[in-house]
Design an enzyme around this catalytic site. Structure first.
Site, PDB file in Angstrom:
ATOM      1  N   THR A 130       0.843  -1.200   0.000  1.00 23.00           N
ATOM      2  CA  THR A 130       0.000   0.000   0.000  1.00 23.00           C
ATOM      3  C   THR A 130       0.875   1.246   0.000  1.00 23.00           C
ATOM      4  O   THR A 130       1.859   1.316   0.736  1.00 23.00           O
ATOM      5  CB  THR A 130      -0.956   0.036   1.214  1.00 23.00           C
ATOM      6  OG1 THR A 130      -1.452   1.368   1.365  1.00 23.00           O
ATOM      7  CG2 THR A 130      -0.282  -0.362   2.519  1.00 23.00           C
ATOM      8  N   ASP A 134      -0.075   2.766   6.102  1.00 21.75           N
ATOM      9  CA  ASP A 134      -0.983   2.923   7.244  1.00 21.75           C
ATOM     10  C   ASP A 134      -1.136   1.628   8.033  1.00 21.75           C
ATOM     11  O   ASP A 134      -2.182   1.351   8.604  1.00 21.75           O
ATOM     12  CB  ASP A 134      -2.364   3.418   6.763  1.00 21.75           C
ATOM     13  CG  ASP A 134      -2.965   2.516   5.698  1.00 21.75           C
ATOM     14  OD1 ASP A 134      -2.284   1.581   5.249  1.00 21.75           O
ATOM     15  OD2 ASP A 134      -4.121   2.744   5.318  1.00 21.75           O
TER      16      ASP A 134
END
Ligand code: ADP
Length: 327
Positions: A130, A134
Protein backbone atom coordinates in the site's frame (compact mmCIF):
# COMPACT_ATOMS: atom_id res chain seq x y z
CA UNK A 1 13.07 -29.42 6.62
CA UNK A 2 9.66 -31.01 6.15
CA UNK A 3 7.60 -28.82 3.85
CA UNK A 4 4.27 -27.75 5.33
CA UNK A 5 2.87 -26.72 1.93
CA UNK A 6 3.23 -28.02 -1.61
CA UNK A 7 1.05 -25.77 -3.73
CA UNK A 8 0.66 -22.10 -3.03
CA UNK A 9 -1.30 -19.25 -4.56
CA UNK A 10 -0.40 -15.58 -4.79
CA UNK A 11 -2.71 -12.64 -5.44
CA UNK A 12 -2.71 -8.84 -5.32
CA UNK A 13 -5.76 -7.17 -3.82
CA UNK A 14 -7.25 -3.77 -3.02
CA UNK A 15 -5.44 -0.58 -3.98
CA UNK A 16 -2.49 -1.18 -6.30
CA UNK A 17 0.99 -0.08 -5.35
CA UNK A 18 4.26 0.09 -7.28
CA UNK A 19 6.44 -2.85 -6.26
CA UNK A 20 3.62 -5.40 -6.19
CA UNK A 21 5.18 -7.05 -9.26
CA UNK A 22 8.52 -7.35 -7.49
CA UNK A 23 6.71 -9.08 -4.60
CA UNK A 24 4.89 -11.48 -6.95
CA UNK A 25 8.20 -12.27 -8.64
CA UNK A 26 9.87 -13.01 -5.31
CA UNK A 27 7.02 -15.30 -4.20
CA UNK A 28 7.07 -17.22 -7.49
CA UNK A 29 10.83 -17.57 -7.69
CA UNK A 30 11.20 -18.55 -4.03
CA UNK A 31 8.37 -21.07 -4.32
CA UNK A 32 9.94 -22.66 -7.38
CA UNK A 33 13.36 -22.65 -5.71
CA UNK A 34 11.90 -24.77 -2.90
CA UNK A 35 10.12 -27.14 -5.30
CA UNK A 36 6.59 -25.79 -4.77
CA UNK A 37 3.93 -25.31 -7.39
CA UNK A 38 2.89 -21.67 -7.51
CA UNK A 39 -0.45 -20.44 -8.82
CA UNK A 40 -1.31 -16.86 -9.72
CA UNK A 41 -4.82 -15.57 -9.03
CA UNK A 42 -6.09 -12.74 -11.22
CA UNK A 43 -7.90 -9.70 -9.76
CA UNK A 44 -7.52 -10.49 -6.08
CA UNK A 45 -10.32 -12.33 -4.32
CA UNK A 46 -12.53 -11.90 -7.39
CA UNK A 47 -10.24 -14.29 -9.28
CA UNK A 48 -10.61 -16.89 -6.53
CA UNK A 49 -14.38 -16.78 -7.03
CA UNK A 50 -14.18 -16.72 -10.82
CA UNK A 51 -11.54 -19.47 -10.84
CA UNK A 52 -9.18 -17.22 -12.74
CA UNK A 53 -6.20 -19.15 -11.42
CA UNK A 54 -3.16 -20.26 -13.43
CA UNK A 55 0.12 -22.02 -12.83
CA UNK A 56 3.12 -19.75 -12.79
CA UNK A 57 6.67 -20.54 -13.85
CA UNK A 58 9.87 -18.52 -13.57
CA UNK A 59 9.25 -17.09 -17.00
CA UNK A 60 5.81 -15.83 -15.89
CA UNK A 61 7.64 -13.25 -13.79
CA UNK A 62 10.42 -12.38 -16.23
CA UNK A 63 10.94 -8.68 -16.91
CA UNK A 64 8.43 -7.43 -14.32
CA UNK A 65 10.53 -6.28 -11.36
CA UNK A 66 10.77 -2.76 -12.81
CA UNK A 67 7.11 -2.45 -13.82
CA UNK A 68 4.47 -0.52 -11.90
CA UNK A 69 0.92 -1.85 -11.47
CA UNK A 70 0.46 -5.58 -11.02
CA UNK A 71 0.54 -8.28 -13.68
CA UNK A 72 -2.02 -10.21 -11.60
CA UNK A 73 -4.34 -7.18 -11.70
CA UNK A 74 -6.24 -6.13 -8.62
CA UNK A 75 -9.86 -5.56 -7.74
CA UNK A 76 -12.28 -4.95 -4.94
CA UNK A 77 -14.57 -7.93 -4.39
CA UNK A 78 -17.83 -7.43 -2.53
CA UNK A 79 -18.78 -11.10 -2.56
CA UNK A 80 -15.73 -11.90 -0.43
CA UNK A 81 -17.27 -9.92 2.42
CA UNK A 82 -19.92 -12.65 2.72
CA UNK A 83 -19.26 -16.07 4.31
CA UNK A 84 -20.67 -17.82 1.21
CA UNK A 85 -18.19 -15.94 -0.99
CA UNK A 86 -15.25 -16.99 1.17
CA UNK A 87 -16.52 -20.60 1.20
CA UNK A 88 -16.56 -20.62 -2.59
CA UNK A 89 -13.05 -19.15 -2.65
CA UNK A 90 -11.80 -21.85 -0.30
CA UNK A 91 -13.42 -24.61 -2.32
CA UNK A 92 -11.79 -23.32 -5.50
CA UNK A 93 -8.39 -23.42 -3.79
CA UNK A 94 -9.01 -26.88 -2.31
CA UNK A 95 -10.11 -28.24 -5.69
CA UNK A 96 -6.65 -27.45 -7.00
CA UNK A 97 -4.83 -28.80 -3.97
CA UNK A 98 -3.62 -25.34 -3.02
CA UNK A 99 -2.59 -25.46 0.64
CA UNK A 100 -1.17 -21.99 1.30
CA UNK A 101 -1.66 -18.46 0.02
CA UNK A 102 0.18 -15.14 -0.11
CA UNK A 103 -1.98 -12.01 -0.21
CA UNK A 104 -0.35 -8.75 -1.27
CA UNK A 105 -2.58 -5.83 -0.33
CA UNK A 106 -3.66 -3.33 2.29
CA UNK A 107 -5.51 -3.62 5.60
CA UNK A 108 -8.83 -4.45 3.90
CA UNK A 109 -7.23 -7.36 2.05
CA UNK A 110 -5.71 -8.52 5.34
CA UNK A 111 -9.13 -8.46 7.01
CA UNK A 112 -10.50 -10.66 4.24
CA UNK A 113 -7.49 -13.00 4.53
CA UNK A 114 -7.97 -13.26 8.30
CA UNK A 115 -11.58 -14.35 7.92
CA UNK A 116 -10.71 -16.89 5.23
CA UNK A 117 -7.97 -18.45 7.34
CA UNK A 118 -10.11 -18.47 10.50
CA UNK A 119 -13.08 -20.06 8.79
CA UNK A 120 -11.14 -22.64 6.78
CA UNK A 121 -7.98 -24.61 7.14
CA UNK A 122 -5.68 -22.58 4.94
CA UNK A 123 -2.61 -20.64 6.04
CA UNK A 124 -2.38 -17.15 4.59
CA UNK A 125 0.64 -14.85 4.71
CA UNK A 126 0.18 -11.14 4.03
CA UNK A 127 2.55 -8.66 2.41
CA UNK A 128 1.78 -5.02 3.06
CA UNK A 129 1.32 -3.52 -0.40
CA UNK A 130 0.00 0.00 0.00
CA UNK A 131 1.25 3.46 -0.86
CA UNK A 132 -0.39 4.79 2.33
CA UNK A 133 1.98 3.14 4.89
CA UNK A 134 -0.98 2.92 7.24
CA UNK A 135 -0.15 -0.46 8.72
CA UNK A 136 1.39 -0.80 12.18
CA UNK A 137 4.23 -3.27 12.76
CA UNK A 138 6.33 -2.41 9.74
CA UNK A 139 8.56 0.52 8.83
CA UNK A 140 7.91 -0.11 5.15
CA UNK A 141 4.99 -0.94 2.95
CA UNK A 142 5.44 -1.83 -0.69
CA UNK A 143 4.82 1.23 -2.87
CA UNK A 144 5.15 3.96 -0.29
CA UNK A 145 8.67 5.02 -1.21
CA UNK A 146 7.81 5.23 -4.91
CA UNK A 147 4.66 7.25 -4.20
CA UNK A 148 6.63 9.70 -2.06
CA UNK A 149 9.26 10.09 -4.78
CA UNK A 150 6.54 10.69 -7.38
CA UNK A 151 4.95 13.33 -5.15
CA UNK A 152 8.32 15.00 -4.52
CA UNK A 153 9.12 15.14 -8.24
CA UNK A 154 5.70 16.65 -8.96
CA UNK A 155 5.91 19.22 -6.14
CA UNK A 156 9.39 20.29 -7.28
CA UNK A 157 7.88 21.02 -10.69
CA UNK A 158 4.95 22.86 -9.14
CA UNK A 159 7.42 24.98 -7.20
CA UNK A 160 9.08 26.09 -10.46
CA UNK A 161 5.83 27.41 -11.87
CA UNK A 162 4.78 28.85 -8.48
CA UNK A 163 8.09 30.70 -8.40
CA UNK A 164 7.66 32.11 -11.91
CA UNK A 165 4.27 33.63 -10.99
CA UNK A 166 4.64 34.26 -7.26
CA UNK A 167 1.78 31.89 -6.57
CA UNK A 168 0.53 29.87 -3.66
CA UNK A 169 -0.06 26.24 -4.54
CA UNK A 170 -2.13 23.95 -2.40
CA UNK A 171 -1.10 20.43 -3.32
CA UNK A 172 -3.15 17.43 -2.30
CA UNK A 173 -1.41 14.09 -1.95
CA UNK A 174 -2.84 10.61 -1.32
CA UNK A 175 -2.61 8.49 1.83
CA UNK A 176 -6.25 7.85 2.75
CA UNK A 177 -6.56 8.53 6.47
CA UNK A 178 -2.78 8.53 7.06
CA UNK A 179 -0.54 11.56 6.59
CA UNK A 180 2.73 9.80 5.79
CA UNK A 181 2.90 10.71 2.10
CA UNK A 182 2.10 14.34 3.01
CA UNK A 183 4.75 14.53 5.74
CA UNK A 184 7.50 12.78 3.77
CA UNK A 185 6.84 14.72 0.56
CA UNK A 186 6.18 18.01 2.38
CA UNK A 187 9.40 17.90 4.37
CA UNK A 188 11.37 16.74 1.32
CA UNK A 189 10.16 19.69 -0.76
CA UNK A 190 10.38 22.38 1.91
CA UNK A 191 6.63 23.01 2.00
CA UNK A 192 5.40 26.00 4.00
CA UNK A 193 2.58 24.05 5.67
CA UNK A 194 1.84 20.36 5.88
CA UNK A 195 -1.70 19.42 6.83
CA UNK A 196 -2.28 15.86 8.00
CA UNK A 197 -5.12 13.95 9.64
CA UNK A 198 -2.92 13.16 12.65
CA UNK A 199 -2.90 16.83 13.67
CA UNK A 200 -6.00 18.97 13.80
CA UNK A 201 -5.82 21.62 11.10
CA UNK A 202 -6.15 25.12 12.47
CA UNK A 203 -6.94 27.47 9.55
CA UNK A 204 -6.22 30.54 11.69
CA UNK A 205 -2.72 29.21 12.13
CA UNK A 206 -2.36 28.54 8.38
CA UNK A 207 -3.59 32.04 7.49
CA UNK A 208 -1.30 33.63 10.10
CA UNK A 209 1.72 31.75 8.73
CA UNK A 210 0.86 32.85 5.16
CA UNK A 211 0.58 36.47 6.33
CA UNK A 212 3.83 36.23 8.21
CA UNK A 213 5.58 34.91 5.08
CA UNK A 214 4.03 37.68 3.01
CA UNK A 215 5.42 40.21 5.48
CA UNK A 216 8.88 38.87 4.84
CA UNK A 217 8.25 39.09 1.09
CA UNK A 218 8.08 35.35 0.61
CA UNK A 219 5.55 35.10 -2.18
CA UNK A 220 6.09 31.52 -3.35
CA UNK A 221 4.32 29.10 -1.13
CA UNK A 222 3.49 25.43 -1.18
CA UNK A 223 0.99 23.89 1.18
CA UNK A 224 0.86 20.09 1.14
CA UNK A 225 -2.46 18.61 2.26
CA UNK A 226 -3.15 14.94 2.89
CA UNK A 227 -6.32 13.77 1.14
CA UNK A 228 -7.61 12.47 4.45
CA UNK A 229 -7.05 15.67 6.40
CA UNK A 230 -10.07 16.18 8.62
CA UNK A 231 -10.47 19.78 7.43
CA UNK A 232 -11.11 18.33 3.99
CA UNK A 233 -8.61 18.29 1.10
CA UNK A 234 -6.96 20.98 -1.00
CA UNK A 235 -10.16 22.50 -2.44
CA UNK A 236 -11.55 23.14 1.01
CA UNK A 237 -8.30 24.70 2.23
CA UNK A 238 -8.15 26.85 -0.92
CA UNK A 239 -11.73 28.02 -0.39
CA UNK A 240 -10.83 29.41 3.02
CA UNK A 241 -7.50 30.90 1.90
CA UNK A 242 -9.12 32.64 -1.10
CA UNK A 243 -11.82 34.07 1.13
CA UNK A 244 -9.47 35.35 3.80
CA UNK A 245 -6.48 36.31 1.64
CA UNK A 246 -8.15 37.20 -1.69
CA UNK A 247 -5.13 39.13 -2.96
CA UNK A 248 -3.00 35.96 -3.11
CA UNK A 249 -2.82 34.09 -6.40
CA UNK A 250 -3.91 30.72 -5.06
CA UNK A 251 -4.02 27.51 -7.11
CA UNK A 252 -4.94 23.93 -6.32
CA UNK A 253 -3.19 20.85 -7.65
CA UNK A 254 -4.48 17.39 -6.78
CA UNK A 255 -1.78 14.88 -7.63
CA UNK A 256 -4.15 11.91 -7.67
CA UNK A 257 -3.43 8.59 -9.27
CA UNK A 258 -0.01 9.41 -10.69
CA UNK A 259 1.13 8.54 -7.17
CA UNK A 260 0.09 4.93 -7.70
CA UNK A 261 1.92 4.40 -10.97
CA UNK A 262 5.43 4.33 -12.29
CA UNK A 263 8.45 2.14 -12.00
CA UNK A 264 9.05 1.16 -8.35
CA UNK A 265 12.03 2.72 -6.58
CA UNK A 266 15.02 0.55 -5.69
CA UNK A 267 13.86 0.54 -2.06
CA UNK A 268 10.39 -0.71 -2.97
CA UNK A 269 11.85 -3.42 -5.20
CA UNK A 270 14.14 -4.51 -2.39
CA UNK A 271 11.57 -4.65 0.38
CA UNK A 272 9.07 -6.36 -1.93
CA UNK A 273 11.71 -8.97 -2.83
CA UNK A 274 12.68 -9.48 0.77
CA UNK A 275 9.11 -9.73 2.03
CA UNK A 276 8.06 -12.02 -0.84
CA UNK A 277 10.93 -14.40 -0.10
CA UNK A 278 10.08 -14.52 3.60
CA UNK A 279 6.38 -15.04 2.93
CA UNK A 280 7.19 -18.34 1.23
CA UNK A 281 9.59 -19.29 4.01
CA UNK A 282 6.77 -18.65 6.48
CA UNK A 283 4.45 -21.03 4.64
CA UNK A 284 7.18 -23.67 4.41
CA UNK A 285 7.81 -23.46 8.15
CA UNK A 286 4.11 -23.79 8.92
CA UNK A 287 3.59 -20.25 10.09
CA UNK A 288 -0.06 -19.24 9.96
CA UNK A 289 -1.83 -15.99 9.29
CA UNK A 290 0.77 -13.32 9.81
CA UNK A 291 1.98 -10.52 7.64
CA UNK A 292 5.66 -9.99 7.01
CA UNK A 293 6.81 -6.60 8.21
CA UNK A 294 10.25 -5.09 8.55
CA UNK A 295 10.75 -3.21 11.80
CA UNK A 296 14.10 -1.64 12.75
CA UNK A 297 15.61 -3.59 9.85
CA UNK A 298 14.47 -6.90 11.31
CA UNK A 299 11.71 -9.19 10.15
CA UNK A 300 8.57 -8.78 12.15
CA UNK A 301 5.74 -11.30 11.88
CA UNK A 302 2.50 -9.60 12.84
CA UNK A 303 -0.71 -11.63 13.39
CA UNK A 304 -3.15 -10.75 10.63
CA UNK A 305 -6.07 -10.53 13.06
CA UNK A 306 -4.50 -7.57 14.88
CA UNK A 307 -4.72 -5.47 11.72
CA UNK A 308 -7.18 -2.65 11.90
CA UNK A 309 -6.98 -2.55 15.69
CA UNK A 310 -3.76 -0.59 15.50
CA UNK A 311 -3.21 1.71 12.57
CA UNK A 312 0.29 2.98 11.89
CA UNK A 313 0.60 6.19 13.88
CA UNK A 314 2.69 9.22 13.15
CA UNK A 315 4.74 9.89 16.26
CA UNK A 316 5.32 13.19 18.03
CA UNK A 317 8.83 13.49 16.57
CA UNK A 318 7.44 13.81 13.06
CA UNK A 319 4.92 16.42 14.12
CA UNK A 320 7.65 18.43 15.86
CA UNK A 321 9.95 18.18 12.83
CA UNK A 322 7.09 19.42 10.66
CA UNK A 323 6.49 22.36 12.95
CA UNK A 324 10.15 23.36 13.09
CA UNK A 325 11.00 22.93 9.41
CA UNK A 326 7.92 24.44 7.79
CA UNK A 327 6.82 28.06 7.65
P1 ADP B 1 -6.96 -2.55 0.66
O1 ADP B 1 -6.53 -3.98 0.77
O2 ADP B 1 -6.08 -1.76 -0.25
O3 ADP B 1 -7.15 -1.91 2.03
P2 ADP B 1 -9.89 -2.82 0.34
O4 ADP B 1 -10.20 -2.28 1.69
O5 ADP B 1 -10.73 -2.42 -0.81
O6 ADP B 1 -8.37 -2.51 -0.09
O7 ADP B 1 -9.94 -4.41 0.45
C1 ADP B 1 -9.68 -5.24 -0.69
C2 ADP B 1 -10.62 -6.42 -0.70
O8 ADP B 1 -10.45 -7.21 0.48
C3 ADP B 1 -12.10 -6.06 -0.70
O9 ADP B 1 -12.59 -5.76 -1.97
C4 ADP B 1 -12.72 -7.35 -0.17
O10 ADP B 1 -12.82 -8.31 -1.17
C5 ADP B 1 -11.69 -7.78 0.87
N1 ADP B 1 -12.08 -7.28 2.20
C6 ADP B 1 -11.86 -6.07 2.75
N2 ADP B 1 -12.39 -5.95 3.99
C7 ADP B 1 -12.99 -7.15 4.24
C8 ADP B 1 -13.74 -7.67 5.33
N3 ADP B 1 -13.97 -6.96 6.43
N4 ADP B 1 -14.23 -8.93 5.19
C9 ADP B 1 -13.99 -9.66 4.10
N5 ADP B 1 -13.30 -9.24 3.04
C10 ADP B 1 -12.79 -8.00 3.09
Amino acid sequence: MEKKVNRIAVLTSGGDAPGMNAAVRAVVRTGIYYGLEVYGVMRGYQGLLDEDIFKMESRSVANIIQRGGTILKTARCLEFHKPEGRKKAYENLKKRGIDGMVVIGGDGSFRGATLLSQEFDIPVIGLAGTIDKDIAGTDFTIGFDTAVNTAVEAIDKIRDTADAHDRLFIVEVMGRDAGYIAIYSGISTGAGNILVPERKTDMDEVIASLQERENRKKLVNIIVVAEGDEFGGANEVARVVKKRLPHLDTRVCILGHIQRGGSPSALDRLIASRMGYHAVECLLEGRHNVFVGILNNRLNYVPLDTIGKSKGKIGGEWLKLMKVLTG
